[in-house]
Design an enzyme around this catalytic site. Structure first.
Site, PDB file in Angstrom:
ATOM      1  N   GLU A 107       1.860  -7.613  -4.818  1.00 28.20           N
ATOM      2  CA  GLU A 107       1.934  -8.948  -3.898  1.00 28.20           C
ATOM      3  C   GLU A 107       0.921  -9.800  -4.110  1.00 28.20           C
ATOM      4  O   GLU A 107       0.685 -11.065  -3.955  1.00 28.20           O
ATOM      5  CB  GLU A 107       2.053  -8.744  -2.381  1.00 28.20           C
ATOM      6  N   GLU A 127       7.689   0.269  -1.412  1.00 24.80           N
ATOM      7  CA  GLU A 127       7.504   0.146   0.007  1.00 24.80           C
ATOM      8  C   GLU A 127       8.724   0.977   0.640  1.00 24.80           C
ATOM      9  O   GLU A 127       8.731   1.656   1.689  1.00 24.80           O
ATOM     10  CB  GLU A 127       7.344  -0.969   0.817  1.00 24.80           C
TER      11      GLU A 127
HETATM   12  C1  3H9 Z   1       2.443  -1.679   1.190  1.00 27.05           C
HETATM   13  O1  3H9 Z   1       1.727  -2.255   0.190  1.00 27.05           O
HETATM   14  C2  3H9 Z   1       2.851  -2.788   2.246  1.00 27.05           C
HETATM   15  C3  3H9 Z   1       2.637  -4.178   1.930  1.00 27.05           C
HETATM   16  O2  3H9 Z   1       3.929  -4.585   1.054  1.00 27.05           O
HETATM   17  C4  3H9 Z   1       2.740  -4.962   3.115  1.00 27.05           C
HETATM   18  C5  3H9 Z   1       1.435  -4.998   4.119  1.00 27.05           C
HETATM   19  C6  3H9 Z   1       1.569  -5.792   5.090  1.00 27.05           C
HETATM   20  N1  3H9 Z   1      -2.953   3.901   0.812  1.00 27.05           N
HETATM   21  O3  3H9 Z   1      -0.622  10.085  -5.363  1.00 27.05           O
HETATM   22  P1  3H9 Z   1      -2.226  10.378  -5.574  1.00 27.05           P
HETATM   23  C7  3H9 Z   1      -4.439   8.044  -1.934  1.00 27.05           C
HETATM   24  S1  3H9 Z   1       3.029  -0.018   1.461  1.00 27.05           S
HETATM   25  C8  3H9 Z   1      -3.676   4.844   1.158  1.00 27.05           C
HETATM   26  O4  3H9 Z   1      -2.476  11.839  -5.344  1.00 27.05           O
HETATM   27  P2  3H9 Z   1      -1.572   9.812  -8.238  1.00 27.05           P
HETATM   28  C9  3H9 Z   1      -3.683   9.581  -1.912  1.00 27.05           C
HETATM   29  O5  3H9 Z   1      -3.426   9.703  -0.352  1.00 27.05           O
HETATM   30  C10 3H9 Z   1       2.249   0.544   0.039  1.00 27.05           C
HETATM   31  N2  3H9 Z   1      -3.954   5.815   0.309  1.00 27.05           N
HETATM   32  O6  3H9 Z   1      -2.571  10.148  -7.164  1.00 27.05           O
HETATM   33  C11 3H9 Z   1      -4.430  10.324  -2.411  1.00 27.05           C
HETATM   34  O7  3H9 Z   1      -5.638  10.685  -1.524  1.00 27.05           O
HETATM   35  P3  3H9 Z   1      -6.296  12.010  -1.401  1.00 27.05           P
HETATM   36  C12 3H9 Z   1       2.759   0.682  -1.233  1.00 27.05           C
HETATM   37  C13 3H9 Z   1      -3.225   6.082  -0.933  1.00 27.05           C
HETATM   38  O8  3H9 Z   1      -2.593   9.209  -9.492  1.00 27.05           O
HETATM   39  C14 3H9 Z   1      -5.271   9.616  -3.336  1.00 27.05           C
HETATM   40  O9  3H9 Z   1      -4.870   8.068  -3.056  1.00 27.05           O
HETATM   41  N3  3H9 Z   1       2.243   1.567  -2.302  1.00 27.05           N
HETATM   42  C15 3H9 Z   1      -2.530   5.102  -1.132  1.00 27.05           C
HETATM   43  O10 3H9 Z   1      -1.024  10.913  -8.533  1.00 27.05           O
HETATM   44  C16 3H9 Z   1      -4.559   9.808  -4.900  1.00 27.05           C
HETATM   45  O11 3H9 Z   1      -3.056   9.582  -4.517  1.00 27.05           O
HETATM   46  C17 3H9 Z   1       2.516   2.667  -2.420  1.00 27.05           C
HETATM   47  O12 3H9 Z   1       3.583   3.367  -1.938  1.00 27.05           O
HETATM   48  C18 3H9 Z   1      -2.309   4.040  -0.283  1.00 27.05           C
HETATM   49  N4  3H9 Z   1      -1.349   2.984  -0.823  1.00 27.05           N
HETATM   50  O13 3H9 Z   1      -0.662   8.512  -8.026  1.00 27.05           O
HETATM   51  C19 3H9 Z   1       1.966   3.405  -3.391  1.00 27.05           C
HETATM   52  N5  3H9 Z   1      -2.146   5.474  -2.580  1.00 27.05           N
HETATM   53  O14 3H9 Z   1      -6.932  12.047  -2.758  1.00 27.05           O
HETATM   54  C20 3H9 Z   1       1.522   5.105  -3.097  1.00 27.05           C
HETATM   55  C21 3H9 Z   1      -2.511   6.719  -2.912  1.00 27.05           C
HETATM   56  O15 3H9 Z   1      -7.145  11.878  -0.379  1.00 27.05           O
HETATM   57  N6  3H9 Z   1       0.570   5.473  -3.908  1.00 27.05           N
HETATM   58  N7  3H9 Z   1      -3.483   6.860  -1.883  1.00 27.05           N
HETATM   59  O16 3H9 Z   1      -5.269  13.073  -1.140  1.00 27.05           O
HETATM   60  C22 3H9 Z   1       1.438   6.085  -5.054  1.00 27.05           C
HETATM   61  O17 3H9 Z   1       2.592   5.981  -5.323  1.00 27.05           O
HETATM   62  C23 3H9 Z   1       0.171   7.102  -6.056  1.00 27.05           C
HETATM   63  O18 3H9 Z   1      -0.678   7.376  -4.977  1.00 27.05           O
HETATM   64  C24 3H9 Z   1      -0.166   6.475  -7.197  1.00 27.05           C
HETATM   65  C25 3H9 Z   1      -1.359   7.334  -7.803  1.00 27.05           C
HETATM   66  C26 3H9 Z   1       0.957   6.290  -8.303  1.00 27.05           C
HETATM   67  C27 3H9 Z   1      -0.892   5.024  -6.687  1.00 27.05           C
END
Ligand code: 3H9
Length: 698
Positions: A107, A127
């Site tokens: 975004e 999301e």
């Molecule tokens: C959003 O954006 C809402 C908005 O539209 C509106 C707002 C108003 N936040 O998965 P991994 C942490 S909703 C916080 O093992 P990978 C995760 O917990 C969001 N923490 O790595 C982990 O922590 P730890 C939309 C996050 O390389 C560490 O990072 N976005 C977030 O296998 C490593 O993660 C998503 O839904 C986060 N957003 O995969 C994306 N993301 O080391 C969600 C990750 O302490 N994330 N962490 O266990 C993913 O899909 C995967 O984490 C990603 C990396 C592909 C990024």
């Protein structure tokens, strides 16, 4: 230490805003504020003709900071205000994407005037997978950039797009090789001196008269496929606003829908599952133990489980020596593996070359000495203690020092198996779920003497082969099957009391489970379950009821011989109700003087799920799982429990522990002194938590 999570620096005539908030540059309050400040610096920097936003480390911005959603509300500044400031910048702002630009991260990029990306970058609005919708302009800007149909597909699926695909849609302006900064700098240099800046919010050329039809079609598709999901329909409502309302009103509508989703139990469940999955990877009590290297694996047993396990390793490029008692068994096993791969080739999911390469990584043997080079040996022999102990005694002699020796037992005592090896520190359980090459769950069983680095090895190699590994304690059935036995028992008790086999399964499916308990039993094999029941009954424990004995005595094995709780046509896994089973149930009721009663779906649902919850609470209290989240992950990835319910323990929390305890107490009264219902005795942990007024298990 006060570390700036966003910094501004100028490089030539380009102002560079770097988001530097490991691990994934999530848009925490500090990052939002930092981007706002850095933007102001860039705008004030007269030497900067263009501004670039990029991410330090492994990725661009992976979205909003999901951890903030667990608190109350989002602190200022609002991401919409940051995005508005970016978009209204009089200087061109370029998003330079590598890794992933997800959710709020995309975004931010959509608010930029231009987007460039490295070739391996991915973008997406995931999301919906958290039960939410893009809440910072994604549902308003994306349709204006790529059209409503494409935007709907991306937003309602949450799928990631490869950079080149995103470029083809018009989402990215340039994809190339080089660092993100190099790409953005040369893109900036190619812009005319004062270009008219493209602002997504002001575009309308991709909106058109067919948009209402696209929305109606998307609504119908989701109503047909996943009518129980809340967020996808709200995503559509938000996208609809992109062409029915002015931009500012559309943003307001989007945000209102975002909060609506946030308040829904489904987002609470899905966010819980997101963090629980990541927390499961961290096993307490291992200190800084490093995994042992695994370059070569041995698998003992080439039956359904052993073959599936071998596939997992070769799929990840790890050579496997597959051992069985004789050549005929090996040929049969390899034949099944080859047929599995051939089916994937036929469906276009795997190339013939990849199939050949994977098969070439499997070496067959009947000689234990050939396992001497393996760094890890996984035993998948017959589920019998004497058999397993004999295998581990031989392994203890032939395996090289430091090799990890793992048993795929689903119920047996790992310590007793480990003792037979003579080197129990090297022994762990690696409990795969059938079909092993498909199911994501791996229970890593910690034996009494398992070395920390042996456990770590199993956890890490599990992830490497694409599993979700969860550490569990050594108890009968570990976590998943220990809970399941009471669930399966309860399913039979419901039938004995008056429900039909298919009514119980239907209630389970309507609850969201991938299949009902009886269809699952038929898939697992009634003979296999009977063997476990016989052992448990001999040990004075409960598993199932005498009703299941009638089926196995009748020779019913489930899917494998076409007769179980259901009937199956050859080559067809569709369960068909069997009047003969209904007759057996009737006879059983008559013999035991039971007058069947009508049992509603709500009661079936509660008795199945709370049987899991009550045992889950015992498991927690005994320390056999390290957290309620771990139990939930076992159920989501091993037993087809719906992610949008978060798992049995999360469901109990969302329902209210006091309410769950009240129902369990009622079920205990209903069971009376029937020993098959003894599992309803409320778990002491649950009783204590409710007495203390607590609402969470952990
Ligand atoms: C959003 O954006 C809402 C908005 O539209 C509106 C707002 C108003 N936040 O998965 P991994 C942490 S909703 C916080 O093992 P990978 C995760 O917990 C969001 N923490 O790595 C982990 O922590 P730890 C939309 C996050 O390389 C560490 O990072 N976005 C977030 O296998 C490593 O993660 C998503 O839904 C986060 N957003 O995969 C994306 N993301 O080391 C969600 C990750 O302490 N994330 N962490 O266990 C993913 O899909 C995967 O984490 C990603 C990396 C592909 C990024």
């Amino acid at each position: 230490m006060d570390r700036r999570v966003v910094h501004y620096a100028r490089q030539g005539d380009v102002g560079v805003i770097t988001v530097d908030s490991p691990p994934v540059n999530a848009l925490s309050q500090a990052v939002r504020q930092g981007i706002g400040q850095a933007l102001a610096e860039g705008l004030a920097d007269t030497a900067a003709k263009a501004l670039v936003i990029l991410g330090a480390g492994r990725t661009f911005i992976a979205g909003a900071d999901i951890a903030e959603f667990l608190g109350s509300g989002l602190a200022a500044p609002d991401l919409n205000d940051i995005n508005a400031a970016i978009e209204s910048s009089p200087k061109p702002v370029i998003a330079a994407i590598h890794g992933t630009a997800l959710g709020g991260g995309l975004e931010v990029a959509l608010a930029c005037h231009y987007r460039v990306a490295t070739q391996d970058a991915q973008v997406g609005l995931p999301e919906v997978k958290l039960g939410l919708l893009p809440g910072a302009g994604g549902t308003q800007r994306l349709p204006r950039l790529v059209g409503v149909t494409k935007a709907l597909a991306l937003i309602t699926s949450g799928d990631f797009l490869a950079a080149t695909e995103a470029q083809a849609l018009g989402l990215l302006d340039h994809v190339g090789s080089g660092t993100p900064l190099e790409l953005a700098t040369s893109f900036a240099a190619s812009l005319p001196a004062s270009p008219p800046l493209p602002r997504a919010s002001q575009r309308s050329d991709r909106l058109g008269p067919g948009d209402a039809d696209s929305v109606a079609a998307a609504r119908q598709k989701l109503a047909d496929s996943t009518p129980w999901l809340h967020a996808p329909q709200r995503c559509i409502d938000a996208v609809e606003a992109a062409f029915t309302l002015p931009f500012a009103d559309g943003l307001a509508r989007e945000r209102a829908l975002f909060w609506d989703c946030m308040a829904h139990d489904q987002s609470k469940a899905l966010i819980h599952a997101f963090f629980a999955e990541r927390a499961a990877a961290k096993v307490a009590g291992l200190g800084d133990a490093k995994p042992r290297p695994v370059a070569q694996v041995g698998v003992i047993g080439s039956g359904t489980m052993g073959g599936g396990i071998a596939m997992c390793f070769v799929n990840a490029g790890i050579p496997v020596t597959l051992l069985d008692m004789d050549k005929a068994a090996l040929d049969r096993g390899i034949g099944i593996i080859a047929r599995n791969y051939a089916a994937s080739v036929a469906k276009g999911r795997l190339s013939q070359a990849a199939m050949d390469q994977r098969l070439s990584l499997i070496t067959q043997t009947t000689d234990y000495a050939d396992l001497s080079a393996a760094d890890l040996v996984v035993e998948a022999a017959y589920e019998d203690m004497a058999v397993k102990q004999a295998v581990f005694a031989r392994l203890g002699n032939v395996a090289k020092p430091g090799a990890v020796l793992a048993s795929n037992t689903s119920t047996l005592d790992i310590d007793a198996i480990a003792a037979a090896s003579g080197r129990p520190a090297d022994v762990v359980g690696m409990h795969f779920f059938s079909p092993a090459n498909v199911m994501k769950l791996l229970e890593v069983v910690r034996g009494r003497d398992s070395a920390a680095d042996a456990i770590q090895t199993a956890m890490v190699i599990g992830r490497k082969i694409g599993k979700v590994a969860v550490a569990v304690g050594n108890c009968d059935g570990f976590v998943g099957n220990r809970m399941l036995q009471y669930y399966a028992t309860e399913a039979q008790r419901l039938v004995i009391e008056g429900a039909s086999v298919s009514a119980v399964d239907q209630a389970a499916r309507r609850y969201g489970l991938a299949m009902g308990p009886f269809a699952m039993g038929d898939m697992a094999g009634l003979d296999v379950m009977q063997a476990i029941r016989d052992r448990r009954v001999a040990e004075g424990k409960i598993y199932g009821t005498a009703l299941s004995d009638l089926l196995t005595t009748d020779g019913r094995k489930g899917q494998k011989n076409g007769r179980g709780w259901y009937l199956y046509e050859p080559g067809d896994r569709t369960p068909r109700p069997d009047p003969a089973v209904a007759a057996m149930v009737d006879a059983y009721r008559q013999q035991h003087g039971i007058t069947p009663r009508t049992i509603g779906e709500a009661e079936i649902e509660k008795r199945l799920v709370y049987a899991l919850v009550n045992e889950g609470a015992r498991i927690l209290e005994e320390g056999m799982a390290q957290s309620p989240g771990d139990i939930d992950i076992v159920y989501l990835y091993g037993y087809g429990f719906p992610a949008w319910r978060g798992g049995p323990m999360k469901q109990a929390e969302l329902t209210g522990l006091a309410k769950v305890l009240a129902d369990i107490t009622r079920f205990a009264q209903m069971a009376g002194d029937d020993p098959t219902g003894a599992h309803w005795s409320p778990a002491p942990l649950l009783v204590r938590l409710v007495a203390e007024g607590r609402e969470r298990f952990g």
